[in-house]
Design a protein around this motif. Structure first.
Motif, PDB file in Angstrom:
ATOM      1  N   VAL A 126       0.822  -1.201   0.000  1.00  0.00           N
ATOM      2  CA  VAL A 126       0.000   0.000   0.000  1.00  0.00           C
ATOM      3  C   VAL A 126       0.858   1.253   0.000  1.00  0.00           C
ATOM      4  O   VAL A 126       0.592   2.206  -0.715  1.00  0.00           O
ATOM      5  CB  VAL A 126      -0.935  -0.006   1.233  1.00  0.00           C
ATOM      6  CG1 VAL A 126      -1.625   1.307   1.370  1.00  0.00           C
ATOM      7  CG2 VAL A 126      -1.926  -1.130   1.126  1.00  0.00           C
ATOM      8  N   GLY A 127       1.904   1.212   0.808  1.00  0.00           N
ATOM      9  CA  GLY A 127       2.630   2.454   1.019  1.00  0.00           C
ATOM     10  C   GLY A 127       3.729   2.730   0.018  1.00  0.00           C
ATOM     11  O   GLY A 127       3.855   3.831  -0.481  1.00  0.00           O
ATOM     12  N   ALA A 128       4.536   1.706  -0.296  1.00  0.00           N
ATOM     13  CA  ALA A 128       5.712   2.001  -1.112  1.00  0.00           C
ATOM     14  C   ALA A 128       5.344   2.293  -2.551  1.00  0.00           C
ATOM     15  O   ALA A 128       6.169   2.772  -3.306  1.00  0.00           O
ATOM     16  CB  ALA A 128       6.694   0.839  -1.036  1.00  0.00           C
ATOM     17  N   ARG A 129       4.094   2.002  -2.948  1.00  0.00           N
ATOM     18  CA  ARG A 129       3.725   2.261  -4.335  1.00  0.00           C
ATOM     19  C   ARG A 129       3.355   3.708  -4.571  1.00  0.00           C
ATOM     20  O   ARG A 129       3.259   4.132  -5.699  1.00  0.00           O
ATOM     21  CB  ARG A 129       2.541   1.381  -4.727  1.00  0.00           C
ATOM     22  CG  ARG A 129       2.962   0.105  -5.385  1.00  0.00           C
ATOM     23  CD  ARG A 129       1.797  -0.596  -5.984  1.00  0.00           C
ATOM     24  NE  ARG A 129       0.575  -0.313  -5.314  1.00  0.00           N
ATOM     25  CZ  ARG A 129      -0.608  -0.353  -5.901  1.00  0.00           C
ATOM     26  NH1 ARG A 129      -0.687  -0.639  -7.176  1.00  0.00           N
ATOM     27  NH2 ARG A 129      -1.695  -0.112  -5.230  1.00  0.00           N
ATOM     28  N   GLY A 130       3.116   4.481  -3.507  1.00  0.00           N
ATOM     29  CA  GLY A 130       2.690   5.858  -3.690  1.00  0.00           C
ATOM     30  C   GLY A 130       3.802   6.716  -4.265  1.00  0.00           C
ATOM     31  O   GLY A 130       4.970   6.368  -4.230  1.00  0.00           O
ATOM     32  N   LEU A 131       3.407   7.872  -4.770  1.00  0.00           N
ATOM     33  CA  LEU A 131       4.401   8.757  -5.371  1.00  0.00           C
ATOM     34  C   LEU A 131       5.311   9.377  -4.321  1.00  0.00           C
ATOM     35  O   LEU A 131       6.458   9.670  -4.579  1.00  0.00           O
ATOM     36  CB  LEU A 131       3.690   9.892  -6.105  1.00  0.00           C
ATOM     37  CG  LEU A 131       3.256   9.610  -7.536  1.00  0.00           C
ATOM     38  CD1 LEU A 131       2.539  10.816  -8.071  1.00  0.00           C
ATOM     39  CD2 LEU A 131       4.449   9.302  -8.381  1.00  0.00           C
ATOM     40  N   GLU A 132       4.742   9.556  -3.129  1.00  0.00           N
ATOM     41  CA  GLU A 132       5.483  10.232  -2.075  1.00  0.00           C
ATOM     42  C   GLU A 132       6.661   9.381  -1.639  1.00  0.00           C
ATOM     43  O   GLU A 132       6.542   8.170  -1.485  1.00  0.00           O
ATOM     44  CB  GLU A 132       4.538  10.460  -0.893  1.00  0.00           C
ATOM     45  CG  GLU A 132       5.145  11.193   0.248  1.00  0.00           C
ATOM     46  CD  GLU A 132       5.312  12.653  -0.045  1.00  0.00           C
ATOM     47  OE1 GLU A 132       4.630  13.135  -0.950  1.00  0.00           O
ATOM     48  OE2 GLU A 132       6.132  13.272   0.615  1.00  0.00           O
ATOM     49  N   PHE A 133       7.806  10.002  -1.434  1.00  0.00           N
ATOM     50  CA  PHE A 133       8.988   9.233  -1.065  1.00  0.00           C
ATOM     51  C   PHE A 133       9.281   9.399   0.414  1.00  0.00           C
ATOM     52  O   PHE A 133       9.436  10.487   0.916  1.00  0.00           O
ATOM     53  CB  PHE A 133      10.184   9.720  -1.889  1.00  0.00           C
ATOM     54  CG  PHE A 133      11.451   9.080  -1.446  1.00  0.00           C
ATOM     55  CD1 PHE A 133      12.352   9.767  -0.672  1.00  0.00           C
ATOM     56  CD2 PHE A 133      11.707   7.771  -1.766  1.00  0.00           C
ATOM     57  CE1 PHE A 133      13.515   9.162  -0.239  1.00  0.00           C
ATOM     58  CE2 PHE A 133      12.859   7.163  -1.342  1.00  0.00           C
ATOM     59  CZ  PHE A 133      13.768   7.864  -0.579  1.00  0.00           C
ATOM     60  N   THR A 134       9.410   8.292   1.103  1.00  0.00           N
ATOM     61  CA  THR A 134       9.843   8.357   2.505  1.00  0.00           C
ATOM     62  C   THR A 134      10.875   7.262   2.722  1.00  0.00           C
ATOM     63  O   THR A 134      10.925   6.283   1.989  1.00  0.00           O
ATOM     64  CB  THR A 134       8.680   8.098   3.469  1.00  0.00           C
ATOM     65  OG1 THR A 134       8.032   6.902   3.077  1.00  0.00           O
ATOM     66  CG2 THR A 134       7.704   9.235   3.475  1.00  0.00           C
ATOM     67  N   TRP A 135      11.652   7.433   3.772  1.00  0.00           N
ATOM     68  CA  TRP A 135      12.638   6.413   4.089  1.00  0.00           C
ATOM     69  C   TRP A 135      12.032   5.262   4.856  1.00  0.00           C
ATOM     70  O   TRP A 135      12.705   4.287   5.170  1.00  0.00           O
ATOM     71  CB  TRP A 135      13.740   7.034   4.952  1.00  0.00           C
ATOM     72  CG  TRP A 135      14.687   7.855   4.178  1.00  0.00           C
ATOM     73  CD1 TRP A 135      14.725   9.210   4.126  1.00  0.00           C
ATOM     74  CD2 TRP A 135      15.735   7.384   3.344  1.00  0.00           C
ATOM     75  NE1 TRP A 135      15.745   9.604   3.313  1.00  0.00           N
ATOM     76  CE2 TRP A 135      16.381   8.505   2.821  1.00  0.00           C
ATOM     77  CE3 TRP A 135      16.211   6.118   2.988  1.00  0.00           C
ATOM     78  CZ2 TRP A 135      17.463   8.411   1.953  1.00  0.00           C
ATOM     79  CZ3 TRP A 135      17.290   6.029   2.125  1.00  0.00           C
ATOM     80  CH2 TRP A 135      17.902   7.177   1.624  1.00  0.00           C
ATOM     81  N   GLU A 136      10.746   5.367   5.148  1.00  0.00           N
ATOM     82  CA  GLU A 136      10.154   4.439   6.117  1.00  0.00           C
ATOM     83  C   GLU A 136      10.255   2.988   5.692  1.00  0.00           C
ATOM     84  O   GLU A 136      10.550   2.111   6.495  1.00  0.00           O
ATOM     85  CB  GLU A 136       8.691   4.822   6.312  1.00  0.00           C
ATOM     86  CG  GLU A 136       8.065   4.177   7.495  1.00  0.00           C
ATOM     87  CD  GLU A 136       6.583   4.454   7.529  1.00  0.00           C
ATOM     88  OE1 GLU A 136       6.198   5.559   7.110  1.00  0.00           O
ATOM     89  OE2 GLU A 136       5.842   3.561   7.944  1.00  0.00           O
ATOM     90  N   TYR A 137      10.001   2.759   4.400  1.00  0.00           N
ATOM     91  CA  TYR A 137       9.940   1.355   3.978  1.00  0.00           C
ATOM     92  C   TYR A 137      11.321   0.731   3.887  1.00  0.00           C
ATOM     93  O   TYR A 137      11.481  -0.472   4.108  1.00  0.00           O
ATOM     94  CB  TYR A 137       9.166   1.250   2.661  1.00  0.00           C
ATOM     95  CG  TYR A 137       7.750   1.692   2.885  1.00  0.00           C
ATOM     96  CD1 TYR A 137       7.315   2.924   2.445  1.00  0.00           C
ATOM     97  CD2 TYR A 137       6.871   0.911   3.623  1.00  0.00           C
ATOM     98  CE1 TYR A 137       6.041   3.353   2.705  1.00  0.00           C
ATOM     99  CE2 TYR A 137       5.601   1.330   3.884  1.00  0.00           C
ATOM    100  CZ  TYR A 137       5.184   2.564   3.423  1.00  0.00           C
ATOM    101  OH  TYR A 137       3.931   2.980   3.697  1.00  0.00           O
ATOM    102  N   VAL A 138      12.309   1.547   3.574  1.00  0.00           N
ATOM    103  CA  VAL A 138      13.680   1.028   3.582  1.00  0.00           C
ATOM    104  C   VAL A 138      14.051   0.622   5.006  1.00  0.00           C
ATOM    105  O   VAL A 138      14.632  -0.445   5.255  1.00  0.00           O
ATOM    106  CB  VAL A 138      14.646   2.099   3.038  1.00  0.00           C
ATOM    107  CG1 VAL A 138      16.057   1.620   3.080  1.00  0.00           C
ATOM    108  CG2 VAL A 138      14.248   2.463   1.625  1.00  0.00           C
ATOM    109  N   LEU A 139      13.683   1.463   5.969  1.00  0.00           N
ATOM    110  CA  LEU A 139      13.977   1.137   7.362  1.00  0.00           C
ATOM    111  C   LEU A 139      13.230  -0.105   7.808  1.00  0.00           C
ATOM    112  O   LEU A 139      13.772  -0.932   8.554  1.00  0.00           O
ATOM    113  CB  LEU A 139      13.591   2.326   8.249  1.00  0.00           C
ATOM    114  CG  LEU A 139      14.515   3.524   8.166  1.00  0.00           C
ATOM    115  CD1 LEU A 139      13.970   4.652   9.003  1.00  0.00           C
ATOM    116  CD2 LEU A 139      15.903   3.155   8.630  1.00  0.00           C
TER     117      LEU A 139
END
Lengths: 230, 569
Positions: A126-139
């Motif tokens: 759900v989250g990593a596909r969005g356009l918005e970039f965050t470091w959250e999924y890498v962490l």
């Protein structure tokens, strides 16, 4: 581009599982059945844990660390350990006794894989596909790696505790100590987050170091126990 | 040993695949709405005039953000076809943007930021004279910009938004990046602006609604329809660069408010038969004003001809709230016509008492030209005496002074509306009761017939928060129902007439949308991450092979093909 990011985070989260599977001699044994059984045991354990949490735990309004609640959570976390014990003793093939360590490692790996899939796949999709970039999924992927190592160490220590009959006496307390440490890891992380106010990256770093440390120590313990039997 | 495995696999096969498909379907339905910021934006109007396209022709937006500092840092030949320019109107260089659009340079999109004072949520009292000169300057620039944009054909989306804290920080960030010489593209990261909007469609059969209220006079010995009639008319709809923001507080919200207050005053007078005049009063709120007063034209033609012949004269109200210097009475019959003289003298005498200056302006109508600049001209074409009371001294061009963006509540003065109401009501009443030239104050202040300022303020506020572009008002729009109800409260009989707007204008929908602002990482970052992960996994793999099976095994993994070759050779 965002599917790309999802793909990156997915291989960070699930890649090590595949690597562990292929690199270690696990693939030489017929462990698919054991793996599925381990995953099922994990599922059952998680459900039991959730039910206990819902029944006994009250929702806390404040963000502070409540020792009583955390103790209760830790006790429930031991259900995890019980599940692992069940899996180790009941499911492993009894005839391949000298390669118990790989059985344990395989079990721990399947345990961690099931954990990663159930907890991380849906948010990642759900989250990593969005356009918005965050470091959250890498962490989160790094945290999944740490969890994998921790689970493997726990399984190894578990196998040491319950499956080995001949252990050097001096090492037994150390084994139990580390098993306890690994089992209460969730409580330790929540303590760190709530009362010390650590943010997510710091907790992930702590988990990585802790997992490397416990892996190293359990490896040493394993080889120490291995020596007399050889 | 083999049997249980095959049985298990047979059982899990179809179950597994069906679960997987369900899971995939569920996950594909999850919507992505995790933007950092979501802002309301309003699109530039899109219309065709006689087949010629005008306005912004696209609605969907999906490009990187850029700012005006782009042009100072790099050359003017920079490729902006994939960039959305964010320009605050406060700092707008009008010549630059008009040149850019006229030369048809490619652009991904345009986002114009308006100061918060123009926002419909920012309602404060009608400022009156105490607005700053800076805001006046912005108003002028905005007016010019609006006129230019309405008459231009722009092949990319143009949106209007308001400056708030999110957008301001975004703009500051983008400016910083641009000044450093790094425009945002797919490879360098930055911000992405997305407006998900479907292709704009033509609005088929746009309706215009005219509302008329009839207040009958005192029947003498004859039929009331033989009594002469005086009409008070105002058009209520607007047109502007952003239809969703065209509130038209002055053009013609002030006219509508004045008409309603005059109707209220006369309904009080006419409710008592002893004070009912010997004139019928006809109040009409017409639509289609910006489009050559199409609604008025249709309304007049729908009136019974006998009724039309009893109209003594009609007063049309248009924009009476901004200027405190002078009001104008515009006529199309020559000033030395007896009727015109009478009307003008009536108004002049009242205006002198009020301390207001009223002038007379004559403009001949051109029957062959379709352009109708004033509402009274539609009456004149049917040989009914009529005049328009307005603060504008010159006839506006097509789609000019029609209540667009710059026509905001902040710049009107409600006391001016009260004064104009008094002027019109007093002049009409003196004519109706035959008291011309006499020193009498019918609607005196502090009497039961005084002009009610809170009524004016309430309706002015209501009109200033309602966009009223006619093609976007449906037949049963709550606003039209509200006007109808209000007029029904003050008059004896209300009729609503609904017509289709004439075919010269065609409008397209999609007037507003939500702008999602995403912070994106560049493709190079993802590639770099992939490289790092790949090497991490390879290292992990070799580490595990070495520790569990020994270094020889690892080397043998890579040496197998060559050893086979050696064996066969």
């Amino acid at each position: 581009m965002t599917i790309f990011h999802f793909f990156n985070c997915a291989i960070l989260t699930f890649g090590p599982h595949a690597v562990y599977y292929s690199a270690t001699p696990l693939s030489e044994y017929d462990t698919i059945g054991t793996s599925i059984k381990a995953a099922v045991v994990y599922l059952v354990t998680s459900l039991v844990k959730l039910v206990c949490l819902a029944t006994f735990l009250k929702v806390s309004e404040s963000e502070s660390f409540d020792p009583y609640q955390e103790l209760l959570k830790a006790l429930i976390g031991f259900i995890d350990v019980a599940g692992l014990y069940f899996a180790l003793t009941q499911l492993t093939h009894r005839n391949i006794s000298q390669n118990h360590k790989f059985q344990a490692v395989g079990l721990g790996k399947c345990w961690a894989f099931a954990d990663a899939v159930l907890h991380r796949l849906a948010p990642l999709w759900v989250g990593a596909r969005g356009l918005e970039f965050t470091w959250e999924y890498v962490l989160q992927g790094l945290e999944a790696n740490a969890n994998l190592v921790l689970s493997i160490s726990l399984a190894a220590l578990g196998s040491l505790m319950w499956l080995r009959k001949n252990k050097p006496q001096t090492l037994i307390p150390i084994i139990y100590l580390f098993a306890g440490f690994v089992a209460t890891m969730p409580s330790i992380t929540s303590y760190l987050r709530l009362s010390l106010g650590w943010h997510f990256p710091e907790i992930v770093a702590f988990k990585l170091f802790a997992s490397l440390g416990t892996a190293f120590i359990s490896w040493q313990l394993f080889s120490a126990c291995q020596r007399p039997s050889n | 040993m083999a049997k249980p495995h095959t049985v298990a696999s047979v059982l899990t096969g179809p179950l597994y695949s069906s679960i997987l498909t369900v899971l995939i379907i569920v996950m594909a339905c999850v919507e992505l709405c995790d933007a950092v910021t979501v802002v309301d934006v309003y699109r530039l109007v899109q219309y065709d005039l006689g087949g010629v396209p005008f306005g912004s022709r696209l609605a969907a937006l999906n490009h990187h953000a850029g700012s005006s500092s782009f042009f100072s840092s790099s050359s003017a030949a920079a490729d902006l076809s994939r960039t959305v320019l964010i320009l605050p109107v406060r700092e707008l260089n009008l010549t630059f943007i008009t040149e850019y659009i006229e030369q048809k340079k490619p652009l991904g999109g345009l986002l114009l930021l308006l100061p918060p004072v123009f926002s419909p949520q920012n309602i404060d009292t009608g400022g009156g004279a105490d607005h700053e000169s800076a805001e006046d300057l912005v108003k002028e620039v905005l007016g010019e910009l609006e006129q230019f944009l309405i008459h231009a054909n722009i092949p990319y989306p143009v949106y209007f938004g308001f400056e708030d804290e999110h957008v301001n920080t975004l703009l500051a960030d983008v400016k910083k990046n641009d000044a450093a010489g790094q425009p945002a593209t797919a490879t360098t990261g930055g911000y992405k602006l997305v407006v998900a909007a479907p292709e704009p469609k033509k609005i088929a059969s746009p309706t215009i609604t005219n509302i008329q209220g009839w207040l009958p006079g005192l029947k003498g010995d004859g039929d009331s329809s033989q009594l002469p009639t005086i009409a008070v008319v105002a058009s209520y709809d607007t047109f502007g660069a952003a239809p969703a923001l065209s509130m038209g507080s002055d053009s013609n919200g002030s006219g509508v408010v004045a008409l309603l207050e005059i109707a209220r005053l006369f309904s009080v007078l006419y409710s008592n038969p002893k004070t009912r005049g010997r004139y019928n009063l006809l109040f009409a709120l017409t639509s289609g004003g910006p489009y050559n007063y199409n609604g008025t034209h249709k309304w007049l033609r729908s009136l019974d001809q006998r009724l039309r012949e009893t109209i003594d004269y009609a007063i049309c109200l248009n924009s009476i709230a901004s200027s405190s210097d002078e009001l104008w009475i515009h006529v199309s019959k020559p000033p030395d016509n007896a009727y015109i003289k009478q009307i003008f003298e009536g108004f002049s005498s009242v205006s002198e008492e009020l301390g207001l200056k009223v002038g007379l302006k004559h403009k001949k109508i051109n029957i062959s030209s379709p352009r109708v600049a004033w509402e009274h001209e539609q009456f004149s074409r049917l040989r009914v005496t009529a005049a328009t009371l307005s603060e504008l001294s010159d006839a506006p061009d097509l789609l000019e002074s029609t209540g667009g963006l710059s026509n905001n509540r902040h710049f009107i003065d409600e006391t001016l509306i009260s004064r104009s109401v008094k002027l019109v009501a007093e002049s009409l009443a003196r004519h109706i009761y035959g008291q011309e030239g006499k020193n009498i104050d019918i609607f005196a202040d502090d009497s039961s017939l005084s002009v009610n300022p809170s009524y004016i303020r309430t309706w002015s506020e209501f009109l200033s928060t309602t966009p009223r572009v006619a093609p976007f008002l449906s037949k049963n729009d709550p606003f039209i129902m509200a006007l109808k109800k209000e007029l029904a409260d003050h008059t004896a009989e209300v009729n609503v007439q609904q017509e289709i707007l004439d075919g010269m204008f065609t409008f397209y929908d999609s007037t507003s949308g939500k702008l999602h602002i995403y912070q994106v990482a560049s493709v190079t970052f993802d590639l770099l991450l992939l490289l790092v992960l790949g090497s991490y996994l390879i290292v992990l793999f070799s580490f595990l092979v070495i520790t569990t099976r020994g270094l020889d095994d690892l080397i043998s993994l890579f040496r197998r093909p060559t050893s086979r070759k050696a064996k066969t050779a």
